[in-house]
Design a protein around this motif. Structure first.
Motif, PDB file in Angstrom:
ATOM      1  N   SER A  37       0.820  -1.207   0.000  1.00 39.68           N
ATOM      2  CA  SER A  37       0.000   0.000   0.000  1.00 39.68           C
ATOM      3  C   SER A  37       0.856   1.259   0.000  1.00 39.68           C
ATOM      4  CB  SER A  37      -0.938  -0.007   1.209  1.00 39.68           C
ATOM      5  OG  SER A  37      -1.745   1.156   1.225  1.00 39.68           O
ATOM      6  N   LYS A  38       1.889   1.262   0.834  1.00 36.74           N
ATOM      7  CA  LYS A  38       2.779   2.426   0.877  1.00 36.74           C
ATOM      8  C   LYS A  38       3.586   2.551  -0.418  1.00 36.74           C
ATOM      9  CE  LYS A  38       3.300   2.458   5.920  1.00 36.74           C
ATOM     10  NZ  LYS A  38       4.234   2.290   7.061  1.00 36.74           N
ATOM     11  N   ALA A  39       4.016   1.408  -0.951  1.00 36.66           N
ATOM     12  CA  ALA A  39       4.782   1.427  -2.207  1.00 36.66           C
ATOM     13  C   ALA A  39       3.917   1.943  -3.351  1.00 36.66           C
ATOM     14  CB  ALA A  39       5.316   0.035  -2.516  1.00 36.66           C
ATOM     15  N   ARG A  40       2.655   1.583  -3.333  1.00 37.08           N
ATOM     16  CA  ARG A  40       1.732   2.049  -4.370  1.00 37.08           C
ATOM     17  C   ARG A  40       1.620   3.572  -4.335  1.00 37.08           C
ATOM     18  NH1 ARG A  40      -3.439   3.649  -5.018  1.00 37.08           N
ATOM     19  NH2 ARG A  40      -4.532   2.930  -6.907  1.00 37.08           N
ATOM     20  N   ASP A  41       1.441   4.128  -3.133  1.00 37.71           N
ATOM     21  CA  ASP A  41       1.332   5.588  -2.998  1.00 37.71           C
ATOM     22  C   ASP A  41       2.613   6.270  -3.472  1.00 37.71           C
ATOM     23  OD1 ASP A  41      -1.188   5.250  -1.973  1.00 37.71           O
ATOM     24  OD2 ASP A  41      -0.572   5.447   0.135  1.00 37.71           O
ATOM     25  N   ARG A  42       3.756   5.675  -3.144  1.00 39.50           N
ATOM     26  CA  ARG A  42       5.051   6.232  -3.546  1.00 39.50           C
ATOM     27  C   ARG A  42       5.176   6.265  -5.070  1.00 39.50           C
ATOM     28  NH1 ARG A  42      10.022   2.968  -1.232  1.00 39.50           N
ATOM     29  NH2 ARG A  42       9.232   1.422  -2.722  1.00 39.50           N
TER      30      ARG A  42
END
Length: 434
Positions: free
Chosen positions: A414-419
């Motif tokens: 999820s965090k990688a997607r936002d990044r």
């Protein structure tokens, strides 16, 4: 005498250039050149594709010997090899089939000038596609950049005559009588035989008829597996299209995707090195080498990603659904430049075809023609639930899955997607503002 130059069309049957050479009435001497310009770029001295080509050529050589002829197999720079053969033989023409990749076009341009200087005719033919170059264009005369209208135009222009097979194998009496020539060993080419076997079986009717229902399930052997044979031309595209038209229109659409990517590469050769859309040429890639290594070795802690990479490394094959998941994970979750992944696949895939590999990587990255939007990012866990919920494919390639030996996920998706979305947005903003 005519030289017929085999390249990515390694068959005697339904071979366009070979057929037209044999139809001239002149004696035809078949030739294959192991191009050092290509071989020198292969790092693996046990490259399975070289082994496959070598084995296929041996089979062709035996078939031609039965006709009292031979297959000249040479090793070197094609321009130098052909110059030498023009000294040894009274050659009136060289026949071959088109190749559309940038390197091949550059090579053939040099060959054409050499033959013209020597007053030897050079004839090339369309063979690996149904439609090529400028045959399918928009109403304004430009190349298509979106698949669906290209597909519709392809289908509109198609008629059965374009997929009629050519009986080149029935004209072998036109071959140049020739004593047996030296056939180089794979060691003489600087390689060793690979332990990876290339599947030689042809697709079954049952597989094709079920293709649209089973093609996304990597645990099943439910894809055609014809991509390798089409890549090296041991199977005719006309035969493949006829089978698809008879048994499954969904598979026909996949063959049309192949031609869509080929025409894109032909018209936009710069897409090998650059993102197709300029707005994505300033992405701040992280390009972390340690994380890339985990992706390459299948130790990311995401089981579908790891299974796919291990299948690729061990067999040279990877299911198409898994290819998309892997590409999305590398580019979006890890923010590694798509060209890194394209190069790795190029070094491993048995069915590597530059146009499809570049096209599919740019599609997954969101940087290419008719690409998946950059903000649509595969969730690797959800892909497991959809396509391998019993873990059959994963357990085949990752036996330590669900044990303490299997690593934890290397990142929070999820965090990688936002990044990733943020990085792509910034690239678009910098392009827009100049």
């Amino acid at each position: 005498m005519i030289l017929f130059w085999f390249r990515r069309d390694l068959r005697l049957h339904d071979n366009t250039g070979f057929y037209h050479a044999l139809k001239t009435g002149s004696a035809v001497l078949p030739l294959f050149i192991f191009d050092t310009g290509i071989l020198h770029n292969l790092e693996d001295r046990r490259d399975a594709r070289v082994s496959f080509i070598h084995q296929t050529l041996q089979d062709l050589h035996r078939q031609l010997e039965k006709q009292g002829s031979t297959l000249l197999v040479k090793h070197g720079k094609p321009e130098d090899v052909l110059a030498q053969l023009l000294e040894e033989y009274q050659v009136e023409a060289v026949y071959t089939n088109h190749d559309y990749e940038p390197y091949a076009r550059h090579r053939d341009s040099h060959i054409g000038r050499l033959l013209q200087k020597k007053q030897v005719r050079f004839h090339t033919f369309k063979d690996q596609v149904i439609f090529e170059k400028e045959e399918i264009l928009t109403q304004s005369g430009s190349p298509y950049k979106v698949y669906t209208p290209y597909k519709n135009s392809w289908l509109k222009h198609f008629d059965s005559a374009q997929a009629a097979s050519l009986p080149s194998h029935t004209l072998l009496s036109q071959l140049q009588p020739h004593a047996t020539t030296h056939f180089p060993t794979i060691q003489e080419l600087g390689f060793e035989k690979s332990n990876i076997e290339v599947p030689m079986q042809e697709v079954s009717v049952e597989t094709l008829q079920a293709y649209h229902n089973t093609r996304n399930l990597p645990a099943l052997d439910a894809t055609s597996r014809l991509s390798v044979l089409l890549r090296f031309g041991t199977f005719s595209i006309r035969q493949a299209v006829n089978m698809a038209r008879e048994h499954n229109p969904v598979w026909l659409q996949e063959l049309i995707w192949r031609e869509f990517f080929m025409q894109l590469l032909y018209h936009f050769p710069e897409s090998v090195e650059e993102s197709f859309h300029p707005k994505f040429r300033n992405i701040a890639w992280r390009n972390n080498e340690e994380e890339f290594e985990k992706w390459c070795t299948g130790t990311t802690g995401f089981p579908l990603v790891d299974a796919g990479m291990r299948e690729l490394n061990q067999t040279g094959f990877m299911h198409n659904r898994v290819r998309m998941v892997l590409a999305s994970f590398l580019v979006k979750d890890l923010l590694v430049d798509w060209r890194w992944g394209e190069a790795y696949f190029a070094s491993k895939l048995l069915d590597y075809e530059q146009s499809s590999n570049v096209g599919n990587w740019q599609w997954a990255a969101g940087t290419g023609a008719d690409a998946q939007p950059y903000f649509r990012i595969f969730n690797p866990d959800n892909q497991v639930k959809k396509f391998d919920k019993e873990y059959a494919y994963i357990k085949r390639w990752v036996p330590e899955f669900q044990t303490t030996a299997y690593p934890a996920p290397m990142l929070d998706h999820s965090k990688a997607r936002d990044r990733a979305i943020s990085a792509f947005k910034k690239s678009i903003e910098s392009f827009t503002t100049g």
